[in-house]
Scaffold this motif. Structure first.
Motif, short mmCIF file in Angstrom:
data_model
loop_
_atom_site.label_atom_id
_atom_site.label_comp_id
_atom_site.label_asym_id
_atom_site.label_seq_id
_atom_site.Cartn_x
_atom_site.Cartn_y
_atom_site.Cartn_z
N ARG A 133 0.93 -1.35 0.10
CA ARG A 133 0.09 -0.23 -0.13
C ARG A 133 0.44 1.13 -0.23
O ARG A 133 0.53 2.23 -0.93
N TYR A 134 2.01 1.53 0.63
CA TYR A 134 2.52 2.04 1.22
C TYR A 134 4.03 1.92 0.08
O TYR A 134 4.50 1.03 -0.47
N TYR A 164 6.99 5.16 -1.62
CA TYR A 164 7.97 6.33 -1.48
C TYR A 164 9.12 7.34 -2.05
O TYR A 164 9.59 5.98 -2.55
N TYR A 202 5.36 11.22 -0.78
CA TYR A 202 4.66 9.13 -0.59
C TYR A 202 3.48 9.20 -0.70
O TYR A 202 2.26 10.35 -1.18
N TYR A 223 -0.25 6.39 -0.61
CA TYR A 223 -0.63 5.36 1.18
C TYR A 223 -2.21 4.73 0.62
O TYR A 223 -3.12 4.11 1.47
N ARG A 242 7.08 0.03 2.03
CA ARG A 242 6.37 -0.62 3.08
C ARG A 242 5.57 -1.69 3.49
O ARG A 242 5.20 -1.89 3.05
N GLY A 301 1.24 -6.24 14.05
CA GLY A 301 1.76 -5.20 15.31
C GLY A 301 2.70 -3.97 15.14
O GLY A 301 2.99 -3.38 15.51
N GLY A 302 2.34 -3.74 13.53
CA GLY A 302 2.85 -2.34 12.90
C GLY A 302 4.46 -2.51 12.82
O GLY A 302 5.10 -3.38 11.96
N GLY A 303 4.64 -1.29 12.48
CA GLY A 303 5.97 -1.05 12.28
C GLY A 303 5.99 -0.78 11.16
O GLY A 303 5.16 -0.22 9.64
N GLY A 304 7.99 -0.02 10.51
CA GLY A 304 7.60 1.00 8.89
C GLY A 304 8.72 0.35 8.64
O GLY A 304 9.80 1.13 8.13
N GLU A 305 8.97 -1.36 8.28
CA GLU A 305 10.18 -1.96 7.45
C GLU A 305 9.82 -1.40 6.25
O GLU A 305 8.89 -1.87 5.29
N GLN A 306 11.10 -0.80 5.59
CA GLN A 306 11.08 0.08 4.02
C GLN A 306 12.22 -0.93 3.73
O GLN A 306 13.64 -1.33 4.30
N TYR A 307 11.40 -0.79 2.43
CA TYR A 307 12.33 -1.79 1.18
C TYR A 307 12.46 -1.20 0.11
O TYR A 307 11.93 -0.14 -0.56
N TYR A 359 9.25 3.22 16.94
CA TYR A 359 10.51 1.88 15.77
C TYR A 359 11.26 2.20 15.29
O TYR A 359 11.14 3.83 14.65
N TYR A 394 19.39 0.86 8.77
CA TYR A 394 19.33 0.69 7.59
C TYR A 394 21.97 0.13 6.60
O TYR A 394 22.14 1.71 7.50
N LEU A 434 17.89 -2.95 4.88
CA LEU A 434 17.72 -3.28 6.51
C LEU A 434 18.17 -3.91 7.03
O LEU A 434 18.54 -5.50 5.90
N ARG A 468 11.97 -1.95 18.41
CA ARG A 468 10.75 -1.54 19.58
C ARG A 468 11.30 -1.36 20.55
O ARG A 468 12.11 -1.75 21.59
N PHE A 472 10.58 6.03 13.18
CA PHE A 472 9.32 5.45 12.63
C PHE A 472 7.55 6.00 13.91
O PHE A 472 8.20 5.57 14.79
N ASP A 514 3.52 5.31 13.27
CA ASP A 514 2.81 4.87 12.71
C ASP A 514 1.85 5.51 12.12
O ASP A 514 1.23 5.29 11.49
N LEU A 564 9.34 7.48 7.93
CA LEU A 564 11.31 7.19 8.60
C LEU A 564 11.24 8.30 8.51
O LEU A 564 11.29 9.22 7.69
#
Lengths: 115, 112
Positions: free
Chosen positions: A30-31, A33, A48, A50, A94, A99-105, B32, B36, B46, B51, B93, B95, B100
């Protein structure tokens, strides 16, 4: 690598010309950037998204516009390129973790030179 | 309040030594904290993330230490190798705004 491709990978253009960079993802995230990376500045967020047709500005959005007409593609347009927009441009997605979080690749980047 | 301050800007470590990179933040709403790694000509990748409900996370030779009260977190690279030579970025981060916030980066050189 999260299935992200960017095109073109390298581009040289003249001041005042419009330029569009494409980011394509294959995993339906969905996200998305757009960042630019310059020596001494690290990564700076341009715009970005969403969701389809849902976009917002980042910290360095002046001179840039974006569009997202379908989930897999996020386009960055420089309406009238200037030398200050010479940079390396990265697209990122993203991944939502439990549990959420913002892992971006990140994609491989586009090196843009404006002469 | 949105900033993440990263230090040092550059770091040289002997092979086999411990590399330590530090970051500090102000906004307690961050929830979070990823690190990187970026090699020349490549996009950031990453490496490890934490957390604020844990004080330490270890993955192989890479450890994040997190101090919630001091609003600081750090990356430790044990037994540093020449292949670890890269630029490292910390980030934070929140949410609720999808973004970020990035540190400025640390260029790490491991001398053989």
């Amino acid at each position: 690598d999260a299935g992200i491709t960017q095109s073109p990978r390298h581009k040289v253009t003249e001041t005042g010309t419009p330029v569009t960079l494409r980011c394509h993802q294959t995993e339906n995230h969905r996200y998305m950037y757009w960042y630019r990376q310059d020596p001494g500045h690290g990564l700076r967020l341009i715009h970005y998204s969403y969701g389809v047709k849902d976009t917002d500005k980042g910290e360095v959005s002046d001179g840039y516009s974006v569009s997202r007409s379908k989930t897999e593609d996020f386009l960055l347009t420089l309406e009238s390129a200037t030398s200050s927009q010479t940079s390396v441009y990265f697209c990122a997605i993203r991944k939502l973790a439990s549990g959420g979080g913002g892992e971006q690749y990140f994609g491989p980047g586009t090196r843009l030179t404006v002469t | 309040q949105q900033q993440v301050k990263q230090s040092p800007q550059s770091l040289i470590v002997q092979k086999g030594g411990i590399s330590i990179i530090n970051c500090a933040y102000e906004n307690t709403a961050f929830d979070y904290f990823p690190w990187y790694q970026q090699f020349p000509g490549k996009g950031p990748a990453l490496l490890i993330a934490i957390r604020p409900d844990v004080s330490e996370k270890k993955e192989g030779r890479f450890t994040i230490s997190f101090n919630k009260s001091a609003k600081q977190f750090s990356l430790h690279i044990m037994d540093s190798q020449p292949g670890d030579s890269a630029t490292y970025f910390c980030a934070a981060f929140r949410d609720s705004n999808y973004q970020l916030i990035w540190g400025a980066g640390t260029k790490l050189i491991i001398k053989p």
